[in-house]
Design an enzyme around this catalytic site. Sequence first.
Site, short mmCIF file in Angstrom:
data_model
loop_
_atom_site.label_atom_id
_atom_site.label_comp_id
_atom_site.label_asym_id
_atom_site.label_seq_id
_atom_site.Cartn_x
_atom_site.Cartn_y
_atom_site.Cartn_z
N HIS A 18 0.83 -1.19 0.00
CA HIS A 18 0.00 0.00 0.00
C HIS A 18 0.87 1.25 0.00
CE1 HIS A 18 -3.66 -2.29 1.88
NE2 HIS A 18 -3.28 -2.78 0.72
N GLU B 87 0.89 3.93 1.91
CA GLU B 87 1.41 4.37 3.19
C GLU B 87 2.67 3.60 3.57
OE1 GLU B 87 -3.15 4.04 3.87
OE2 GLU B 87 -1.66 3.29 2.46
N THR C 274 -20.24 -2.96 -31.70
CA THR C 274 -19.00 -2.21 -31.91
C THR C 274 -17.86 -3.14 -32.26
OG1 THR C 274 -19.69 -0.40 -30.45
CG2 THR C 274 -17.32 -0.66 -30.81
N SER D 142 -24.21 -11.65 -26.09
CA SER D 142 -25.16 -12.62 -25.54
C SER D 142 -25.18 -13.94 -26.29
CB SER D 142 -26.57 -12.01 -25.50
OG SER D 142 -26.96 -11.57 -26.79
N GLU E 256 -16.61 2.20 -24.18
CA GLU E 256 -16.34 2.80 -25.47
C GLU E 256 -17.25 2.21 -26.55
OE1 GLU E 256 -12.30 3.16 -26.72
OE2 GLU E 256 -11.56 3.61 -24.70
N GLY F 96 -21.07 1.88 -28.57
CA GLY F 96 -21.83 2.84 -29.36
C GLY F 96 -23.03 3.39 -28.61
N PRO F 97 -23.86 4.17 -29.31
CA PRO F 97 -25.00 4.82 -28.66
C PRO F 97 -26.05 3.85 -28.15
CG PRO F 97 -25.08 5.13 -31.04
CD PRO F 97 -23.74 4.55 -30.73
N LEU G 299 -25.51 0.88 -26.69
CA LEU G 299 -25.06 0.46 -25.36
C LEU G 299 -25.15 1.62 -24.38
CD1 LEU G 299 -23.81 -1.51 -23.36
CD2 LEU G 299 -21.54 -0.94 -24.30
#
Length: 368
Positions: free
Chosen positions: A53, A55, A199, A226, A299, A301-302, A304
């Site tokens: 980490h 810290e 896409t 799908s 990224e 398309g419209p 999605l």
Amino acid sequence: MSDDVRFMRLALALGRRGLGTTWPNPSVGAVVVDPGTGRILGTGATAPGGRPHGETLALADAGADARGAALYVTLEPCSHHGRTPPCTDAILAAGIARVASALEDPDPRVAGRGHALLRQGGVSVETGLMREAAARDHAGHITRVTRGRPALHLKLARTRDGFCAGAGPERLRITGPVADGAVHLWRAHADAILIGIGTARADDPSLTVRLPGLAGRSPLRIVLDSHLHLSPASVLARTARDTGTLVLTTRSAPAHARRALEALGVEIATVPADAAGRIDLPAALAHLGTRGLTRLCSEGGPRLAEALAQADLIDACTLVTAPVELGAAGGLPALGRELTRALASEEFRVAERLRLGPDEAVTYERAI
């Protein structure tokens, strides 16, 4: 500018460098400072893979000089035992006198306990320094912990008259090289890139980072598919052994298509389908949350984008507008009705405006 703000800004800058490389852990920046002289004694940020980490690395950098010093950290130090001991133990053992923390960690294993343990150990603890900036940087961690899914950053490019593609089959190149470089930097800071099968088939993208010095920062590539229509000849499939590629599909996907993609190194995961047989988006993102993903960049398309807006899964949206127009020829609109409504609502605010060469990028963010 106060010294506290200056040192916390440095801690935030250190943490940002690791965004996209530390999941499932947040990328935490830390700075150890001599309170008398203001001299920086040590710096650190969460290492790739999430450990050590920030810290711990900053304290190791400071060494014995950390005794009596101040620690600036972008997120509450962890207080639970995991693969490594708690950062609170390391802070107390180092003799830190004061901790300035930007943000309480919503992780129920911490959630104020780290700050409380430090106070019990005699450390002066102040919280909330540059909280808003820290919340923005740690949005992925916060969203995964509180909502069970990664934070989703939607990116869309459009012409000045609102189109993301022309009327014909030819791919429309909208943005210029400066904006394209910004997209690659966003990719480098993401845990994964998400697109739909439409896409993937239309553009055959590589979805890698192609900036000098950052070639190794390409994130996991995720395709929503799908029925497993992704071709084994696609760039994503052919390069799956070089850059991680995950396809989320449904039970209706054919077994032979699954075998063909898996033979190339593509990982296939089955998630629930919605009533129309498409991938259930909330379930898909919840699945990604269980894998530890915190920062997801879409990224696609419209289509999605509109589905993500309808499912209320968008946490940030960057619209890159180019000064070109399609005019009377028209094309495919970049923004659907639900996305337009969401961005105009009180849930989102304009967080940033950037001039990228001839293009303009406006980022809308949901309040955390």
